[in-house]
Write an enzyme that holds these catalytic residues in place. Structure first.
Site, mmCIF file in Angstrom:
data_model
loop_
_atom_site.group_PDB
_atom_site.id
_atom_site.type_symbol
_atom_site.label_atom_id
_atom_site.label_comp_id
_atom_site.label_asym_id
_atom_site.label_seq_id
_atom_site.Cartn_x
_atom_site.Cartn_y
_atom_site.Cartn_z
ATOM 1 N N HIS A 174 -16.203 2.151 22.431
ATOM 2 C CA HIS A 174 -16.847 1.332 21.400
ATOM 3 C C HIS A 174 -15.913 0.219 20.923
ATOM 4 O O HIS A 174 -16.298 -0.962 20.904
ATOM 5 C CB HIS A 174 -17.251 2.215 20.216
ATOM 6 C CG HIS A 174 -17.896 1.473 19.095
ATOM 7 N ND1 HIS A 174 -19.259 1.290 19.017
ATOM 8 C CD2 HIS A 174 -17.361 0.837 18.012
ATOM 9 C CE1 HIS A 174 -19.539 0.574 17.934
ATOM 10 N NE2 HIS A 174 -18.412 0.292 17.314
ATOM 11 N N GLU A 175 -14.692 0.594 20.574
ATOM 12 C CA GLU A 175 -13.741 -0.400 20.072
ATOM 13 C C GLU A 175 -13.308 -1.361 21.177
ATOM 14 O O GLU A 175 -13.042 -2.543 20.903
ATOM 15 C CB GLU A 175 -12.518 0.294 19.470
ATOM 16 C CG GLU A 175 -12.821 1.173 18.263
ATOM 17 C CD GLU A 175 -13.488 0.417 17.129
ATOM 18 O OE1 GLU A 175 -13.313 -0.815 17.041
ATOM 19 O OE2 GLU A 175 -14.194 1.053 16.321
ATOM 20 N N HIS B 281 -15.679 -4.300 21.296
ATOM 21 C CA HIS B 281 -15.314 -5.342 20.333
ATOM 22 C C HIS B 281 -14.102 -6.125 20.834
ATOM 23 O O HIS B 281 -14.060 -7.360 20.739
ATOM 24 C CB HIS B 281 -14.963 -4.706 18.974
ATOM 25 C CG HIS B 281 -16.108 -4.062 18.276
ATOM 26 N ND1 HIS B 281 -17.339 -4.664 18.123
ATOM 27 C CD2 HIS B 281 -16.208 -2.850 17.652
ATOM 28 C CE1 HIS B 281 -18.148 -3.872 17.450
ATOM 29 N NE2 HIS B 281 -17.484 -2.759 17.152
#
Length: 351
Positions: free
Chosen positions: A20-21, A24
């Protein structure tokens, strides 16, 4: 054994958060935004690797992660004139950066779904048997029928039928089936079964797993697996919102790690292949849930930040940064309180 199962749970949780990170992170880099720190975990830093412009950190508590970007929390874009600042990027770039986190969760889930489909197959919604005297038999459903629709929802997997019935107990159903190439519609109401303690329509299916025969079928059935997990997350969320919320119906990180640990312990005796498939199934389930949860338009979540960017695009100017930061702070605080309550409840269940 205890160390192995806890480690497996932390690895699963860590992979989901890391991906997820990383979504980003990679989107920020592609848009020319400086990432100050990329971290896995929360709380005190265990160690940090200093890169050219980014610090890569591992933190004590394995309950989250972060991708801290330059200028991300600035109150006014004019106070952060740097071209590599997050707030000075165009709205579509900021939207892409924020959306990339959940998007990468869905990409990971789809890749895992491909592995599962090719390894264990997918359950087709084909009726094996019909119980005498139950609503399905009375309505006219026969063994061999393939259920394609319940009310307005298309059915691709047998698990979707189970999910729909569990969240719409006792409600009228219009069921469409495919029989010998022809579509037939039946109307019925699930009947409460005292033996099983739930509403049932009176059908069963067990041996209709199919393996993809080519790339097209692999992608199709993998999409069905991803779709089911998205529906599971959305339906569960709607179920809670519609008045069924209680701490006992929600599981936090502590409960999730405990649940994974117990399943891993039960799976280990069956060999490494079954263990890895179990791990993959958890990554698919929780990876999809993280993606869906983060898209909720709530302050501090990715969905809340995306909503503010959409508002900015519509009105033609940024939402006041101080107001935005205040909203996100309040949202984050509420989330932390919620997570604390759920974690306390998880620990209580364990004890």
């Amino acid at each position: 054994m205890t160390i192995i199962k806890i480690l497996a749970a932390l690895i699963i949780f860590g992979i989901i958060i890391l991906v997820h990170e990383f979504g980003h992170f990679i989107a920020a880099k592609a848009c020319g935004v400086c990432v100050l720190e990329f971290s896995l975990g929360m709380g005190p830093r265990l160690f940090t690797i200093h890169g050219k412009e980014t610090d890569y950190s591992l933190k004590l508590l394995p309950l989250g992660g972060s991708c801290q970007m330059k200028g991300e929390m600035d109150d006014d874009p004019e106070e952060a004139p740097d071209p590599d600042s997050f707030q000075n990027k165009a709205p579509w770039q900021r939207f892409l950066i924020i959306a990339a986190g959940p998007a990468f969760n869905f990409i990971l889930s789809f890749i895992v779904a491909i592995i599962l489909c090719t390894s264990i197959g997918s359950d087709l919604p084909v009726v094996d048997s019909v119980i005498s005297g139950k609503p399905a038999e009375i309505a006219g459903i026969l063994p061999g029928d393939r259920i394609t629709k319940i009310n307005s929802r298309n059915i691709k997997l047998y698990r979707e039928l189970i999910l729909y019935n569990s969240l719409h107990e006792g409600q009228q159903q219009e069921i469409t089936v495919l029989r010998n190439g022809q579509k037939y519609k039946f109307s019925l109401v699930p009947e409460y079964d005292n033996q099983y303690g739930k509403y049932m329509i009176g059908i069963s299916s067990s041996g209709n797993y199919v393996f993809p025969q080519n790339v097209f079928e692999t992608l199709k059935y993998s999409y069905y697996e991803l779709r089911y997990n998205v529906l599971l997350a959305l339906d569960s969320l709607i179920y809670l919102i519609n008045g069924h919320f209680s701490p006992d119906n929600v599981m936090g990180p502590v409960g999730i790690i405990s649940n994974i640990s117990e399943t891993v312990e039960e799976t280990i005796p069956y060999g490494i292949k079954i263990l890895l498939l179990t791990v993959a199934d958890y990554i698919l389930l929780f990876g999809t849930n993280v993606g869906v949860f983060n898209l909720i338009p709530f302050p501090a979540l990715d969905g809340g930040r995306l909503l503010l960017i959409i508002i900015e695009i519509i009105i033609g100017k940024p939402v006041n940064r101080k107001v935005e930061n205040y909203i996100n702070f309040i949202g984050f605080a509420l989330l932390m309180v919620f997570m604390l309550i759920i974690s306390i409840n998880d620990i209580g269940r364990l004890l």
